[in-house]
Design a protein around this motif. Structure first.
Motif, PDB file in Angstrom:
ATOM      1  N   SER A 268       4.276 -11.448  -0.833  1.00  9.99           N
ATOM      2  CA  SER A 268       5.597 -10.853  -0.602  1.00  9.99           C
ATOM      3  C   SER A 268       6.462 -11.757   0.256  1.00  9.99           C
ATOM      4  O   SER A 268       5.967 -12.545   1.067  1.00  9.99           O
ATOM      5  N   GLU A 269       7.775 -11.634   0.094  1.00  7.70           N
ATOM      6  CA  GLU A 269       8.706 -12.311   0.991  1.00  7.70           C
ATOM      7  C   GLU A 269       8.491 -11.733   2.390  1.00  7.70           C
ATOM      8  O   GLU A 269       8.389 -10.513   2.575  1.00  7.70           O
ATOM      9  N   ALA A 270       8.397 -12.591   3.385  1.00  8.32           N
ATOM     10  CA  ALA A 270       8.026 -12.149   4.729  1.00  8.32           C
ATOM     11  C   ALA A 270       9.017 -11.156   5.322  1.00  8.32           C
ATOM     12  O   ALA A 270       8.632 -10.184   5.977  1.00  8.32           O
ATOM     13  N   ARG A 271      10.315 -11.359   5.093  1.00  3.36           N
ATOM     14  CA  ARG A 271      11.311 -10.450   5.671  1.00  3.36           C
ATOM     15  C   ARG A 271      11.116  -9.030   5.194  1.00  3.36           C
ATOM     16  O   ARG A 271      11.340  -8.063   5.941  1.00  3.36           O
ATOM     17  N   ALA A 272      10.697  -8.890   3.929  1.00  2.00           N
ATOM     18  CA  ALA A 272      10.505  -7.551   3.369  1.00  2.00           C
ATOM     19  C   ALA A 272       9.391  -6.811   4.093  1.00  2.00           C
ATOM     20  O   ALA A 272       9.466  -5.597   4.306  1.00  2.00           O
ATOM     21  N   VAL A 273       8.355  -7.539   4.491  1.00  2.00           N
ATOM     22  CA  VAL A 273       7.241  -6.910   5.208  1.00  2.00           C
ATOM     23  C   VAL A 273       7.696  -6.445   6.587  1.00  2.00           C
ATOM     24  O   VAL A 273       7.314  -5.365   7.052  1.00  2.00           O
ATOM     25  N   PHE A 274       8.531  -7.219   7.248  1.00  2.00           N
ATOM     26  CA  PHE A 274       9.026  -6.807   8.560  1.00  2.00           C
ATOM     27  C   PHE A 274       9.970  -5.611   8.458  1.00  2.00           C
ATOM     28  O   PHE A 274      10.025  -4.777   9.364  1.00  2.00           O
ATOM     29  N   ARG A 275      10.734  -5.547   7.372  1.00  2.00           N
ATOM     30  CA  ARG A 275      11.646  -4.411   7.192  1.00  2.00           C
ATOM     31  C   ARG A 275      10.888  -3.131   6.855  1.00  2.00           C
ATOM     32  O   ARG A 275      11.346  -2.035   7.146  1.00  2.00           O
ATOM     33  N   HIS A 276       9.738  -3.286   6.213  1.00  2.00           N
ATOM     34  CA  HIS A 276       8.944  -2.124   5.808  1.00  2.00           C
ATOM     35  C   HIS A 276       7.492  -2.338   6.220  1.00  2.00           C
ATOM     36  O   HIS A 276       6.619  -2.559   5.375  1.00  2.00           O
ATOM     37  N   PRO A 277       7.190  -2.268   7.512  1.00  2.00           N
ATOM     38  CA  PRO A 277       5.828  -2.549   7.985  1.00  2.00           C
ATOM     39  C   PRO A 277       4.790  -1.613   7.400  1.00  2.00           C
ATOM     40  O   PRO A 277       3.620  -1.985   7.255  1.00  2.00           O
ATOM     41  N   SER A 278       5.188  -0.383   7.039  1.00  2.00           N
ATOM     42  CA  SER A 278       4.221   0.572   6.474  1.00  2.00           C
ATOM     43  C   SER A 278       3.681   0.098   5.133  1.00  2.00           C
ATOM     44  O   SER A 278       2.647   0.591   4.660  1.00  2.00           O
ATOM     45  N   ALA A 279       4.383  -0.876   4.519  1.00  6.01           N
ATOM     46  CA  ALA A 279       3.935  -1.384   3.224  1.00  6.01           C
ATOM     47  C   ALA A 279       2.587  -2.076   3.323  1.00  6.01           C
ATOM     48  O   ALA A 279       1.831  -2.115   2.352  1.00  6.01           O
ATOM     49  N   VAL A 280       2.264  -2.604   4.506  1.00  9.47           N
ATOM     50  CA  VAL A 280       0.989  -3.292   4.679  1.00  9.47           C
ATOM     51  C   VAL A 280      -0.165  -2.333   4.425  1.00  9.47           C
ATOM     52  O   VAL A 280      -1.102  -2.629   3.679  1.00  9.47           O
ATOM     53  N   ALA A 281      -0.092  -1.145   5.038  1.00  8.82           N
ATOM     54  CA  ALA A 281      -1.145  -0.146   4.850  1.00  8.82           C
ATOM     55  C   ALA A 281      -1.217   0.297   3.393  1.00  8.82           C
ATOM     56  O   ALA A 281      -2.308   0.512   2.853  1.00  8.82           O
TER      57      ALA A 281
END
Length: 378
Positions: A268-281
């Motif tokens: 994933s694009e890194a910024r997207a992960v920071f905007r939606h941290p719950s996506a990691v889980a």
């Protein structure tokens, strides 16, 4: 179609060149099988993957490090210790862009990579035969400006086969399967291109760790269908750019594609992960591995935060700098099991362990995150 190679390394393994996937392709996948650490337990190491080898050539950047070595060259892969196209005559070569630019009689000439024969592609830039002069090589920047492709340490273009033969055998490859976003590809055509690439990989990869990745949903799905020896990842920018194909526009769609097609993970694009941290889980609960790419990954603090969030790896341009920073960060927290000095170590494959879902954060780490997140999001 283009192929891009990325090389990966795990920090603090001195016998492996800086962009290699250390413990085999499976190790990149194994992170989703790791047990979530209990309080006070160490986290698994973070894989650092070199973008286009030692790093992409950002020709408009004032940072000299991003113009040090020609990207996607044997020299870049070896010094980093990753893009690939299939030419008109059916040879997989390594190149990032859909088009290649040169200058002739004062005019800028643009050619689609897949319209070139192998000899035409290799005629650009420096030549193996020192008596030959290659065609001038230019590059189109994101703002549309076309500039000379000038780097401090230049090298010749290479084929995928040459990369397998000439790059240090300890260096693992993330073979990105690149296709033009503006073209539609029938499944028969995609299958033919992928079989051509697989032929080279099967014949020349030997024991080298290899994973495949692609932004093209059907290419990723078909690559997984055509073989089960090497892991396949789906690349997504998670909606930071909108495409006609809905499968490319969200992490939820990416997870759905991976589960339906049997893919092993997502990039994933890194910024997207920071905007939606719950996506990691969400990704972890789906039993998938999660990597990120993007310029934010050249910021050590951003990489460390992703490590704390439970990501499995990062694709970076500043390979050595980020690798060193990851080792230092790891030493501040707790040592990885088997690495008492606190440095990040080799990833170990543990297919029997249950999937990690929610990462554990110590009070010290939570405090660090609370101070850093607003600055990074901004």
């Amino acid at each position: 179609m283009a192929v891009q190679l990325k090389a990966a390394r795990v920090a603090a393994v001195p016998d492996i060149a800086s962009a290699c996937i250390n413990a085999g392709a499976e190790s990149v996948m194994a992170r989703d099988a790791a047990v979530a650490p209990a309080a006070g337990a160490a986290r698994a190491p973070l894989v650092v993957i070199g973008h286009r080898g030692k790093g992409m050539n950002a020709l408009a950047s004032p940072d000299e490090r991003l113009r040090e070595v020609k990207e996607n060259s044997v020299r870049s892969f070896n010094e980093a210790a990753r893009t690939h196209d299939v030419t008109k005559d059916g040879c997989p070569v390594i190149f990032h862009d859909d088009f290649i630019f040169t200058e002739q009689d004062g005019k800028i000439i643009e050619e689609r990579m897949t319209d070139l024969r192998l000899d035409e592609f290799l005629s650009y830039g420096p030549q193996k035969d020192q008596d030959k002069v290659g065609r001038p090589l230019l590059r189109k920047l994101k703002d549309g400006k076309i500039v000379g492709w000038d780097v401090r340490s230049d090298d010749v273009f290479c084929t995928l086969r040459e990369a397998f033969e000439d790059v240090d055998a300890r260096v693992g490859f993330n073979v990105e399967l690149k296709f033009d976003d503006d073209l539609a590809y029938p499944e028969e055509e995609l299958t033919g291109v992928l079989r051509t690439i697989l032929k080279v990989v099967f014949e020349h990869a030997k024991e080298r760790p290899v994973i495949f990745s692609s932004f093209q949903p059907d290419a990723a799905r078909l690559m997984r269908k055509l073989q089960d020896q090497y892991p396949v990842y789906f690349l997504t920018n998670e909606g930071t750019q909108v495409y006609a194909d809905a499968r490319r526009n969200s992490l939820e769609e990416a997870v759905r594609l991976c589960r339906a097609g049997g893919l092993q993970g997502i990039v994933s694009e890194a910024r997207a992960v920071f905007r939606h941290p719950s996506a990691v889980a969400m990704v972890k609960e789906a039993g998938l591995s999660l990597l990120t790419y993007g310029t934010l990954n050249n910021v050590p603090e951003a990489v460390y935060m992703q490590h704390l969030m439970g990501l499995d790896g990062v694709i970076v341009d500043l390979v050595q700098e980020i690798t060193d920073a990851v080792s230092e960060f790891a030493a501040v927290v707790a040592p990885v099991a088997g690495h008492e000095d606190g440095q990040v170590g080799r990833m170990e494959l543990d297919r029997a362990a249950p999937a990690k879902t929610t990462p554990y954060f110590s009070p010290r780490e939570i405090s660090f995150l609370l101070r850093l997140i607003p600055e990074l999001v901004q």
